[in-house]
Motif scaffolding. Structure first.
Motif, PDB file in Angstrom:
ATOM      1  N   SER A 360      37.956  99.329  25.724  1.00  0.00           N
ATOM      2  CA  SER A 360      37.027  98.121  26.343  1.00  0.00           C
ATOM      3  C   SER A 360      36.806  98.087  28.069  1.00  0.00           C
ATOM      4  CB  SER A 360      37.913  96.622  25.895  1.00  0.00           C
ATOM      5  OG  SER A 360      39.172  96.868  26.777  1.00  0.00           O
ATOM      6  N   PRO A 361      36.442  97.947  28.801  1.00  0.00           N
ATOM      7  CA  PRO A 361      35.736  98.063  30.048  1.00  0.00           C
ATOM      8  C   PRO A 361      36.975  96.971  31.081  1.00  0.00           C
ATOM      9  CG  PRO A 361      34.365  96.112  29.214  1.00  0.00           C
ATOM     10  CD  PRO A 361      34.584  96.042  28.093  1.00  0.00           C
ATOM     11  N   LEU A 362      37.729  95.996  30.479  1.00  0.00           N
ATOM     12  CA  LEU A 362      38.607  95.556  31.765  1.00  0.00           C
ATOM     13  C   LEU A 362      39.969  96.666  31.389  1.00  0.00           C
ATOM     14  CD1 LEU A 362      39.704  91.614  31.921  1.00  0.00           C
ATOM     15  CD2 LEU A 362      41.506  93.395  31.912  1.00  0.00           C
ATOM     16  N   PHE A 363      40.497  96.807  30.174  1.00  0.00           N
ATOM     17  CA  PHE A 363      41.428  98.383  29.602  1.00  0.00           C
ATOM     18  C   PHE A 363      40.886  98.934  30.476  1.00  0.00           C
ATOM     19  CE2 PHE A 363      44.018 100.090  26.400  1.00  0.00           C
ATOM     20  CZ  PHE A 363      44.988 100.327  27.141  1.00  0.00           C
ATOM     21  N   ALA A 364      39.717  99.785  30.834  1.00  0.00           N
ATOM     22  CA  ALA A 364      39.358 100.507  31.183  1.00  0.00           C
ATOM     23  C   ALA A 364      39.907 100.571  33.019  1.00  0.00           C
ATOM     24  CB  ALA A 364      38.014 101.702  31.356  1.00  0.00           C
TER      25      ALA A 364
END
Length: 738
Positions: A360-364
């Motif tokens: 997910s973008p926030l995780f990356a």
């Protein structure tokens, strides 16, 4: 202390230049007197300390495998042992005994504060943050329950004990840098000091409540209140009113969800939620809170929205905006079993056929921030604290101005450096032997072990400086796994063990150092601290492994969600995350994700960005030395504003920031006398009340399956927050965009 007489105070309290404390919070809270005649390592201390350690490590190990893991903190035992200690002081015989030339008594007098502190040091060894609930148990669980290895018990015991004793060895070598200097004040310890003083000291009758009265009132209120967010009304943990206003809007729920979104407008009325990831905001200094707040606002309210809605970075809109799951290119959850061989190696052909792994973008972006935080920590400490560290490295401590507490500690015999060196060298030798004897099981070769030891030695000091001054601990778990994933690709167990020896030994070391500073503040003889910490560590580590081993062997299909009964509580979500990490970093490896051609290759540039960012702050602090606020700009702590996201949520961090600002800025500035007397006592009371009610709810209701089901027990009420917004991505329960 209350027991100190006037004459003792006059003798033991230095005057003139030595009567100095540079940190105002410490000066307001920590007593500047000592009574060296108080007994410390008494029979009561040994009995209650080892009992507390044993009970806590058993319970914490037992609960860690459950679907709803429960951590029982040392503060419960800290409060529970007080009436028991006083009871033993009234009832035990005062007869003196002679054993092998040593004279001792089961009851040397009234139960005193120093005994209580030593008991708490023992108890801390039975809690995860104290190094007792060994992180290495996660690796052993993954090896036995997920990889189905027939691991030798002696090998497992060596893994558990060597990682913890290694951390203790690092702690001993770093005392001169992280315990003795007055500027290394370890803010979280002040809550403990306040609680000890509230429980033991008799205050003169003045207007208002005594600290003990205030503690009891706040404790009862916290205990009673936690029944609501903990059982009756869990929605108080994530109060996301934006989702109620726009129940059919994916974008509104992505923005407003406190659990699965950015948490704009959401808040928590649950102390466990406020203090879950960054600790109690009441014990964190205002400058640290402000730094974390700057990083949080930049990341959550500027960087993530731009990457998701404006630039669609890393195909972000194919996935939920906030999730720690792994995904396929079609937005479905990534099934790691499809790319594993029966021996849990990577099946390259299956991986190429199934497709790349996506985050997910926030995780990356959170992983990328970890890259920057690692190099920023090294640069920041080298620039701002390097000169002091070099001075102390040259044995110039006698020329460094020490505060009143260090001077008071000079009356006690110090622990020789070689005591710690023996532990350090012994744990290193045993670890290297293990890598030869059980080579196939641990996968990590001897040179990998040495590499891990070197990484821990280099990074423990700079991270310790940050934690000792700001109460924030920049992590580098990702870095440890990133490095060894490049060096040893396709070996998930080696990746886990490298993280344990290269990173987790640092966590243990910092926990031991924090306890050493607590002993420093409470004037506990250093050799008593050494004994309590070492014995507590060995006892806790052994019981920790014994309980885990028993559960792994006796509970059928433990941690195997597919094979367990649907109502089984033994699903091990905590260790599933550990297993997934071993797949990402050890099995697939960082080269496929972050190397040339990898989707996330540009995040590697954040290593360089992190290394450079502290430089202009340091330069400005030299150009404008009168501007005292400039050195308070702390890049590693700013980056910590988005550390741990996920599993921490933006609502957890935002509520932590607001609470900390209220107490450590407004109350500290405008009601300093109240803050001095009650602030840290309130923090301890909130922790204790929440913990006691949490244990009661678990045993009385949740463990028996008596769970409520109504509108107020559903967290968040933002089902659309987990939906992707890219065209053509079909996810169950979500509309499909065209």
């Amino acid at each position: 202390m209350a027991a100190t007489t006037k004459n003792q105070t006059d003798v033991e309290k230095p005057n003139g230049d030595e009567d100095w404390c540079p940190v105002e919070e410490v000066k307001l809270v920590v007593p500047e007197t000592d009574d060296p005649s108080l007994p410390v390592m008494t029979f009561r201390a040994w009995f209650l300390g080892l009992t507390s350690c044993t009970i806590l490590i058993f319970l914490n190990t037992f609960f860690t495998y459950r679907t709803q893991p429960l951590t029982i903190s040392a503060i419960l035992m800290q409060i529970a042992v007080l009436p028991i200690g006083k009871f033993m002081a009234r009832t035990l015989p005062k007869t003196e005994y002679n054993l092998l030339g040593l004279r001792f008594s089961l009851n040397p007098g009234p139960f005193n504060m120093k005994e209580h502190v030593i008991i708490t040091i023992f108890a801390n060894c039975g809690v995860s943050i104290g190094g007792g609930d060994a992180y290495s148990i996660g690796a052993i669980t993954v090896m036995k329950a997920y990889y189905k290895q027939s691991l030798n018990f002696i090998c497992a015991l060596l893994i558990v004990l060597t990682t913890q004793v290694l951390g203790y060895g690092w702690a001993g070598m770093l005392r001169r840098y992280l315990v003795d200097p007055a500027e290394m004040w370890w803010p979280s310890n002040l809550a403990q000091v306040s609680l000890f003083r509230a429980l033991h000291e008799k205050e003169e009758k003045k207007k208002g409540l005594t600290r003990m009265q205030f503690f009891l009132i706040a404790f009862v209120a916290s205990f009673a209140y936690y029944a609501f967010p903990g059982y009756l009304f869990p929605i108080l943990t994530f109060f996301s009113w934006v989702c109620w206003a726009w129940p059919r809007s994916i974008t509104a729920q992505q923005i407003g969800s406190g659990y699965h979104g950015l948490g704009v407008g959401a808040f928590t009325l649950d102390w466990a939620g406020i203090s879950a990831y960054h600790g109690s905001p009441l014990v964190t200094p205002w400058s640290s809170i402000l730094n974390v707040g700057i990083g949080f606002v930049m990341f959550i309210y500027i960087i993530v929205p731009l990457c998701y809605w404006k630039f669609n970075t890393f195909d972000a809109r194919k996935f939920p905006i906030f999730s720690n799951q792994l995904f396929t290119t079609h937005g479905q959850k990534y099934d790691t079993t499809k790319i594993l061989t029966p021996h849990y190696d990577l099946d390259v052909a299956a991986y190429n056929s199934y497709g790349k792994l996506y985050l997910s973008p926030l995780f990356a972006l959170s992983i990328g921030s970890g890259f920057a935080r690692f190099t920023a920590t090294l640069t920041h400490v080298a620039l701002f604290h390097g000169r002091d560290i070099l001075k102390q490295s040259r044995s110039a401590m006698k020329n460094v101005k020490l505060d009143i507490h260090t001077n008071l500690m000079k009356v006690y015999k110090q622990v020789p450096e070689w005591w710690f060196l023996i532990l350090l060298i012994g744990s290193i030798v045993l670890s290297l032997l293990m890598s030869f004897i059980w080579k196939e099981d641990v996968q990590l070769p001897w040179w990998g072990m040495i590499f891990a030891f070197g990484l821990a030695w280099v990074i423990t000091l700079p991270i310790g400086v940050i934690q000792a001054t700001t109460n924030q601990q920049p992590g580098y778990d990702i870095i440890a796994q990133f490095i060894i994933g490049y060096v040893l690709p396709g070996k998930p167990i080696a990746n886990l063990l490298f993280k344990i020896y290269g990173r987790i030994s640092t966590i243990h070391a910092l926990s031991f150092l924090s306890d050493l500073k607590l002993g420093h503040y409470m004037k506990i003889p250093p050799r008593c601290m050494y004994t309590a910490q070492l014995v507590g560590t060995l006892v806790a580590g052994t019981i920790n492994l014994a309980v885990a081993w028993w559960m792994l062997d006796s509970i059928q299909n433990i941690c195997d969600v597919e094979s367990l009964h649907p109502d089984s509580p033994w699903t091990c979500p905590k260790y599933r995350v550990t297993f997934d990490a071993s797949v990402i970093w050890g099995l697939i490896g960082p080269k496929r994700l972050f190397g040339p051609g990898g989707l996330y290759r540009n995040l590697v540039w954040l290593f360089l960005v992190g290394a450079v960012l502290p430089v202009p702050v340091w330069v400005l602090s030299k150009i404008f030395p009168d501007k005292k606020w400039i050195p308070l700009i702390n890049i590693p702590v700013i980056s910590y504003g988005f550390a741990g996201l996920p599993p921490a949520t933006p609502t957890n961090i935002a509520s932590w920031l607001i609470t900390g600002t209220i107490f450590n800025y407004f109350v500290f500035k405008y009601h300093k006398s109240w803050w001095q007397k009650y602030n840290y006592v309130l923090s301890a009371a909130l922790d204790a009340g929440t913990a006691f009610m949490g244990v009661l709810l678990f045993f009385a209701l949740q463990n028996e399956g008596h769970n409520l089901k109504w509108w107020g027990t559903d967290l968040d009420h933002c089902p659309l927050a987990q939906c992707p917004t890219a065209p053509g991505i079909a996810i169950k329960g979500c509309p499909v965009f065209k």
